[in-house]
Enzyme design. Structure first.
Site, PDB file in Angstrom:
ATOM      1  N   LYS A  51       1.813  -3.049   6.755  1.00  0.00           N
ATOM      2  CA  LYS A  51       2.202  -3.326   5.371  1.00  0.00           C
ATOM      3  C   LYS A  51       3.715  -3.165   5.185  1.00  0.00           C
ATOM      4  O   LYS A  51       4.355  -3.948   4.467  1.00  0.00           O
ATOM      5  CB  LYS A  51       1.442  -2.413   4.417  1.00  0.00           C
ATOM      6  CG  LYS A  51       0.004  -2.825   4.195  1.00  0.00           C
ATOM      7  CD  LYS A  51      -0.085  -4.190   3.524  1.00  0.00           C
ATOM      8  CE  LYS A  51      -1.494  -4.571   3.166  1.00  0.00           C
ATOM      9  NZ  LYS A  51      -1.590  -5.899   2.509  1.00  0.00           N
TER      10      LYS A  51
ATOM     11  N   SER B 290       0.826  -1.204   0.000  1.00  0.00           N
ATOM     12  CA  SER B 290       0.000   0.000   0.000  1.00  0.00           C
ATOM     13  C   SER B 290       0.861   1.255   0.000  1.00  0.00           C
ATOM     14  O   SER B 290       1.948   1.277   0.580  1.00  0.00           O
ATOM     15  CB  SER B 290      -0.889   0.012   1.242  1.00  0.00           C
ATOM     16  OG  SER B 290      -1.549   1.246   1.396  1.00  0.00           O
TER      17      SER B 290
ATOM     18  N   TYR C 195      -2.182   0.282  10.081  1.00  0.00           N
ATOM     19  CA  TYR C 195      -2.309  -0.406   8.796  1.00  0.00           C
ATOM     20  C   TYR C 195      -1.067  -0.195   7.940  1.00  0.00           C
ATOM     21  O   TYR C 195      -0.471  -1.150   7.423  1.00  0.00           O
ATOM     22  CB  TYR C 195      -3.549   0.088   8.046  1.00  0.00           C
ATOM     23  CG  TYR C 195      -3.575  -0.361   6.608  1.00  0.00           C
ATOM     24  CD1 TYR C 195      -3.747  -1.696   6.287  1.00  0.00           C
ATOM     25  CD2 TYR C 195      -3.399   0.554   5.564  1.00  0.00           C
ATOM     26  CE1 TYR C 195      -3.751  -2.115   4.967  1.00  0.00           C
ATOM     27  CE2 TYR C 195      -3.406   0.152   4.250  1.00  0.00           C
ATOM     28  CZ  TYR C 195      -3.583  -1.188   3.949  1.00  0.00           C
ATOM     29  OH  TYR C 195      -3.565  -1.599   2.642  1.00  0.00           O
TER      30      TYR C 195
END
Length: 325
Positions: free
Chosen positions: A145, A117, A141
């Site tokens: 990643k 991402s 998040y």
């Protein structure tokens, strides 16, 4: 030989599955259906209902289907929610990636495309994000990643001189929108497009989460890319890995042209024919002001291009959302 798509019953994963099948790469799906839908998996594609946290199940799947590579899409992808649920996010995204790597090593599977991402960059202070920009994720998040990328890179180094060296690449993208198949739609309760579609279909007013960001019109600026273009890039990455062609450790899948949330709202009204003035709601935690990426490396190696206009993105997503009701 086949390719395993973790999370292949999800919105992005299901598009990748279709692109793999069209390219003759024999997809296999494993998904726990926590956010995916079993009917997103095309007929004839093997579907294993289970979690990537089950190491034995992943190993069994890799061996039973003679898997030559993995496209690892499964994960918890909601940046704002990850601020409230960091432990869940790390379990799904970090432990999940570690277990996939362990299973691949046990089954001698050596090719991995990782769905990463642009959130690994946080809030960049440059107009266009390049792959070598410092990583400063702004949410659990994004952190998860980035750790996933580290795990994969470290395993690549550790196996480099072995009989089964890991070949890998990570594809970084941000706002994936639209639909390449009317049977597959974005059902996320947090993403902008499905939130707007649901509001319009229900006769409600869509919301903008914050209008005081450091952007020209005060709303977030994002790099919106069509899901079919994203899926195509994963297929080319898989083909390069399988053929042992040179490949970079990471690629940005960006359009180089950011759009603000307000611009997206304007396109929504234009395409749907529904006139509305969006309601302004409070900011969501973990949302950066602007993030727009260059896709030059991916264009060079993965035939990457953002082939859809904003109106085409909206129209394809709107048609899929309407068909799902």
């Amino acid at each position: 030989m086949s390719w395993l798509v973790t999370g292949g019953a999800g919105y992005i994963g299901a598009h990748i599955v279709r692109a793999l099948a069209a390219a003759g790469l024999a997809p296999v799906v494993i998904d726990d259906l926590s956010s995916g839908h079993a009917d997103f998996v095309p007929a004839g594609v093997p579907f294993i209902h289970g979690t990537i946290l089950d190491r034995d199940l992943v190993i069994q799947t890799l061996r039973a289907h003679d898997v030559r590579g993995v496209i690892h899409v499964a994960g918890f992808k909601y940046a704002g929610v990850s601020v409230r649920r960091p432990l869940h996010t790390y379990t799904q995204n970090v432990d999940g990636t570690r277990i996939v790597l362990e299973a691949m090593a046990a089954a001698d599977v050596t090719n991995l495309v990782f769905s990463s991402s642009a959130a690994v960059y946080g809030t960049p202070d440059v107009p266009l994000v390049t792959e070598d920009l410092p990583k400063r994720p702004a949410s659990p998040y994004g952190e998860s990643k980035l750790i996933g990328e580290w795990l994969i890179a470290d395993q690549g180094v550790a196996t480099a001189e072995s009989a089964h060296p890991l070949r890998h690449t990570s594809l970084r993208y941000f706002n994936v929108v639209g639909s390449g198949d009317a049977a597959v739609y974005d059902s996320s309760p947090h993403n902008l497009f499905p939130l707007v579609f649901e509001a319009l279909l229900a006769g409600h007013t869509p919301k903008i989460f914050g209008d005081d960001y450091a952007t020209p019109d005060g709303t977030n600026v994002r790099d919106y890319v069509h899901v079919a273009d994203i899926a195509a890039a994963h297929v080319v990455a898989a083909q390069r890995l399988a053929s042992k062609a040179a490949i970079e450790p990471a690629y940005n899948l960006g359009s180089q042209n950011g759009l603000s949330v307000r611009q997206i709202m304007d396109a929504m009204a234009r395409v749907t024919g529904i006139s509305f003035v969006p309601e302004i709601a409070p900011r969501r935690p973990g949302d950066p002001d602007r993030i727009v990426a260059t896709g030059q490396l991916a264009a060079r190696d993965l035939d990457w291009a953002n082939r859809h206009t904003v109106d085409e993105m909206v129209r394809s997503g709107w048609e899929a959302a309407a068909a799902a009701r």
